[in-house]
Design a protein around this motif. Sequence first.
Motif, PDB file in Angstrom:
ATOM      1  N   LEU A   7       0.830  -1.199   0.000  1.00  0.00           N
ATOM      2  CA  LEU A   7       0.000   0.000   0.000  1.00  0.00           C
ATOM      3  C   LEU A   7       0.868   1.254   0.000  1.00  0.00           C
ATOM      4  O   LEU A   7       1.914   1.295   0.634  1.00  0.00           O
ATOM      5  CB  LEU A   7      -0.896   0.037   1.238  1.00  0.00           C
ATOM      6  CG  LEU A   7      -1.923  -1.080   1.403  1.00  0.00           C
ATOM      7  CD1 LEU A   7      -2.608  -0.960   2.748  1.00  0.00           C
ATOM      8  CD2 LEU A   7      -2.943  -1.032   0.288  1.00  0.00           C
ATOM      9  N   ASN A   8       0.416   2.273  -0.706  1.00  0.00           N
ATOM     10  CA  ASN A   8       1.042   3.593  -0.620  1.00  0.00           C
ATOM     11  C   ASN A   8       0.364   4.321   0.526  1.00  0.00           C
ATOM     12  O   ASN A   8      -0.812   4.654   0.441  1.00  0.00           O
ATOM     13  CB  ASN A   8       0.851   4.387  -1.917  1.00  0.00           C
ATOM     14  CG  ASN A   8       1.625   3.775  -3.055  1.00  0.00           C
ATOM     15  OD1 ASN A   8       2.676   3.196  -2.841  1.00  0.00           O
ATOM     16  ND2 ASN A   8       1.121   3.907  -4.254  1.00  0.00           N
ATOM     17  N   LEU A   9       1.076   4.567   1.599  1.00  0.00           N
ATOM     18  CA  LEU A   9       0.519   5.151   2.810  1.00  0.00           C
ATOM     19  C   LEU A   9       0.965   6.598   2.956  1.00  0.00           C
ATOM     20  O   LEU A   9       1.998   7.007   2.410  1.00  0.00           O
ATOM     21  CB  LEU A   9       0.950   4.343   4.042  1.00  0.00           C
ATOM     22  CG  LEU A   9       0.564   2.872   4.002  1.00  0.00           C
ATOM     23  CD1 LEU A   9       1.238   2.130   5.146  1.00  0.00           C
ATOM     24  CD2 LEU A   9      -0.937   2.705   4.072  1.00  0.00           C
ATOM     25  N   LYS A  10       0.205   7.357   3.730  1.00  0.00           N
ATOM     26  CA  LYS A  10       0.557   8.762   4.020  1.00  0.00           C
ATOM     27  C   LYS A  10       1.832   8.804   4.832  1.00  0.00           C
ATOM     28  O   LYS A  10       2.106   7.927   5.636  1.00  0.00           O
ATOM     29  CB  LYS A  10      -0.559   9.439   4.818  1.00  0.00           C
ATOM     30  CG  LYS A  10      -1.854   9.540   4.078  1.00  0.00           C
ATOM     31  CD  LYS A  10      -2.901  10.150   4.982  1.00  0.00           C
ATOM     32  CE  LYS A  10      -4.268  10.090   4.361  1.00  0.00           C
ATOM     33  NZ  LYS A  10      -5.307  10.578   5.256  1.00  0.00           N
ATOM     34  N   LYS A  11       2.609   9.843   4.625  1.00  0.00           N
ATOM     35  CA  LYS A  11       3.847  10.001   5.396  1.00  0.00           C
ATOM     36  C   LYS A  11       3.848  11.317   6.098  1.00  0.00           C
ATOM     37  O   LYS A  11       3.276  12.254   5.760  1.00  0.00           O
ATOM     38  CB  LYS A  11       5.058   9.881   4.482  1.00  0.00           C
ATOM     39  CG  LYS A  11       5.200   8.492   3.921  1.00  0.00           C
ATOM     40  CD  LYS A  11       6.435   8.381   3.077  1.00  0.00           C
ATOM     41  CE  LYS A  11       6.538   6.958   2.545  1.00  0.00           C
ATOM     42  NZ  LYS A  11       7.703   6.736   1.775  1.00  0.00           N
TER      43      LYS A  11
END
Length: 88
Positions: free
Chosen positions: A84-88
């Motif tokens: 998954l591309n998650l918030k950073k």
Amino acid sequence: MKRYLLFIALLGLGFGACKKEHAGESEKEAVETIKIAGFSYPKDSTFTVFAKYSGLPKEDLVFLQDEEMFIYKNYLKIAPSDYLNLKK
């Protein structure tokens, strides 16, 4: 005749004073969320995207909130950041 008018007026006032329910409030449903790295994500869409990119069936996935890991069939732990591309 005056009594009937007074009775009807009081009856109308009595029904008018009742609290009315708003249909919009009862239709709202709470969205289940999971927390990953301090951010909340919708559970259904997160599971759907994770299953799509990992190739694993959605029905066999479980999310452990305390470890922030997905588990496949109770034995394989997978980090959400792997698929998954998650918030950073």
